[in-house]
Motif scaffolding. Structure first.
Motif, PDB file in Angstrom:
ATOM      1  N   PRO A  62       1.156  -1.138   0.082  1.00 52.48           N
ATOM      2  CA  PRO A  62      -0.498   0.098  -0.366  1.00 52.48           C
ATOM      3  C   PRO A  62       1.265   0.949   0.098  1.00 52.48           C
ATOM      4  O   PRO A  62       1.484   1.033   0.059  1.00 52.48           O
ATOM      5  CB  PRO A  62      -1.105  -0.349   1.096  1.00 52.48           C
ATOM      6  CG  PRO A  62      -0.689  -1.281   2.020  1.00 52.48           C
ATOM      7  CD  PRO A  62       0.621  -1.556   1.120  1.00 52.48           C
TER       8      PRO A  62
ATOM      9  N   HIS B 294      -5.023   2.778   7.157  1.00 56.47           N
ATOM     10  CA  HIS B 294      -5.129   2.356   5.625  1.00 56.47           C
ATOM     11  C   HIS B 294      -6.448   0.769   5.998  1.00 56.47           C
ATOM     12  O   HIS B 294      -6.849   0.664   4.850  1.00 56.47           O
ATOM     13  CB  HIS B 294      -3.809   1.531   5.149  1.00 56.47           C
ATOM     14  CG  HIS B 294      -3.740   0.949   4.124  1.00 56.47           C
ATOM     15  ND1 HIS B 294      -3.818   1.817   2.315  1.00 56.47           N
ATOM     16  CD2 HIS B 294      -4.287  -0.700   3.381  1.00 56.47           C
ATOM     17  CE1 HIS B 294      -4.210   0.040   1.470  1.00 56.47           C
ATOM     18  NE2 HIS B 294      -4.226  -0.650   2.316  1.00 56.47           N
TER      19      HIS B 294
ATOM     20  N   ARG C 287     -10.043   0.808   3.799  1.00 53.50           N
ATOM     21  CA  ARG C 287      -9.700  -0.250   2.267  1.00 53.50           C
ATOM     22  C   ARG C 287     -11.332  -1.406   3.185  1.00 53.50           C
ATOM     23  O   ARG C 287     -11.331  -1.966   2.341  1.00 53.50           O
ATOM     24  CB  ARG C 287      -9.057  -0.513   2.207  1.00 53.50           C
ATOM     25  CG  ARG C 287      -7.972   0.329   1.327  1.00 53.50           C
ATOM     26  CD  ARG C 287      -7.998  -0.540   0.731  1.00 53.50           C
ATOM     27  NE  ARG C 287      -7.417  -2.196   0.029  1.00 53.50           N
ATOM     28  CZ  ARG C 287      -6.010  -2.618  -0.557  1.00 53.50           C
ATOM     29  NH1 ARG C 287      -5.319  -1.656  -0.396  1.00 53.50           N
ATOM     30  NH2 ARG C 287      -6.210  -3.769  -0.374  1.00 53.50           N
TER      31      ARG C 287
ATOM     32  N   GLU D  14     -10.506  -4.204   4.797  1.00 52.62           N
ATOM     33  CA  GLU D  14      -9.583  -5.199   5.315  1.00 52.62           C
ATOM     34  C   GLU D  14     -10.476  -6.696   5.735  1.00 52.62           C
ATOM     35  O   GLU D  14     -10.301  -6.220   7.472  1.00 52.62           O
ATOM     36  CB  GLU D  14      -8.280  -5.217   5.145  1.00 52.62           C
ATOM     37  CG  GLU D  14      -7.497  -4.672   4.184  1.00 52.62           C
ATOM     38  CD  GLU D  14      -7.130  -4.972   2.805  1.00 52.62           C
ATOM     39  OE1 GLU D  14      -7.614  -6.486   2.668  1.00 52.62           O
ATOM     40  OE2 GLU D  14      -6.834  -4.250   2.540  1.00 52.62           O
TER      41      GLU D  14
END
Ligand code: SF4
Ligand SMILES: [Zn+2]
Ligand SMILES: [Zn+2]
Length: 174
Positions: free
Chosen positions: A7, A60, A64, A66
């Motif tokens: 990333p 992040h 996202r 995740e």
């Protein structure tokens, strides 16, 4: 985190620096349908705690969405909790969300205390309406910091009255 995924935030690392998770994918990514051991999660967290980009990594992964592995020291469940919109402070839901996270919040604490007091006052009014006075009413008056009323005091005195025949103190069935 997966080593193969790079990333953008990884590029903020100083040149030549590797993240603590580098080369330890087994701690960060878990095979499908396998639950990581507590020890593996704790070891991954400890490595993340030393990572210079921990906050960016967690941010992040949350943004996202995740759903797998440890990112920025957070498990999937912890990331889901962070991503969930927080209920407003001063509401019941807000109070519960603080309790679940072991957080303190003066606004929610005061609102919770106010609601509890309201509920106790309502219950006390019901005790007086339905029973005149009662042991529950007596305890509520104490909890609310109110002077105990004559009727509740009378019920309590009768409850703890000595048995006339033996002269001993006894508790009557409520
Ligand atoms: S915070 Fe943890 S998962 Fe993220 S890059 Fe650093 S060591 Fe790897
Ligand atoms: Zn709050
Ligand atoms: Zn009373």
């Amino acid at each position: 985190m997966i080593d193969a995924v790079l990333p953008d935030f990884l590029h903020t690392l100083p040149a030549g620096t590797r993240t603590p998770c580098h080369g330890r994918p087994e701690l960060f990514v878990h095979p499908i349908r396998s639950t990581p051991t507590k020890a593996a999660v704790e070891e991954a967290r400890a490595l993340c705690a030393q990572c210079p980009i921990q906050a960016a990594c967690a941010d992040h992964a949350v943004r996202r969405g995740e759903t797998d592995g440890i990112w920025g020291g957070l498990t999937p469940a912890e990331r889901a909790a962070v991503a969930r919109p927080r209920p407003a402070c001063g509401t019941d839901a807000g109070w519960r969300s603080h309790v679940q996270r072991d957080e303190s919040c003066l606004t929610c604490r005061e609102a919770h205390d106010d609601r509890l007091r309201e509920q106790r006052l309502e219950r006390l009014a019901r005790e007086h309406d339905e029973h005149g006075g009662s042991l529950v009413g007596y305890r509520l008056e104490l909890l609310l910091g109110l002077p105990t009323c004559v009727r509740c005091r009378a019920v309590r005195q009768a409850y703890y009255a000595p048995r006339p025949s033996s002269g001993k103190w006894y508790r009557r069935a409520a």
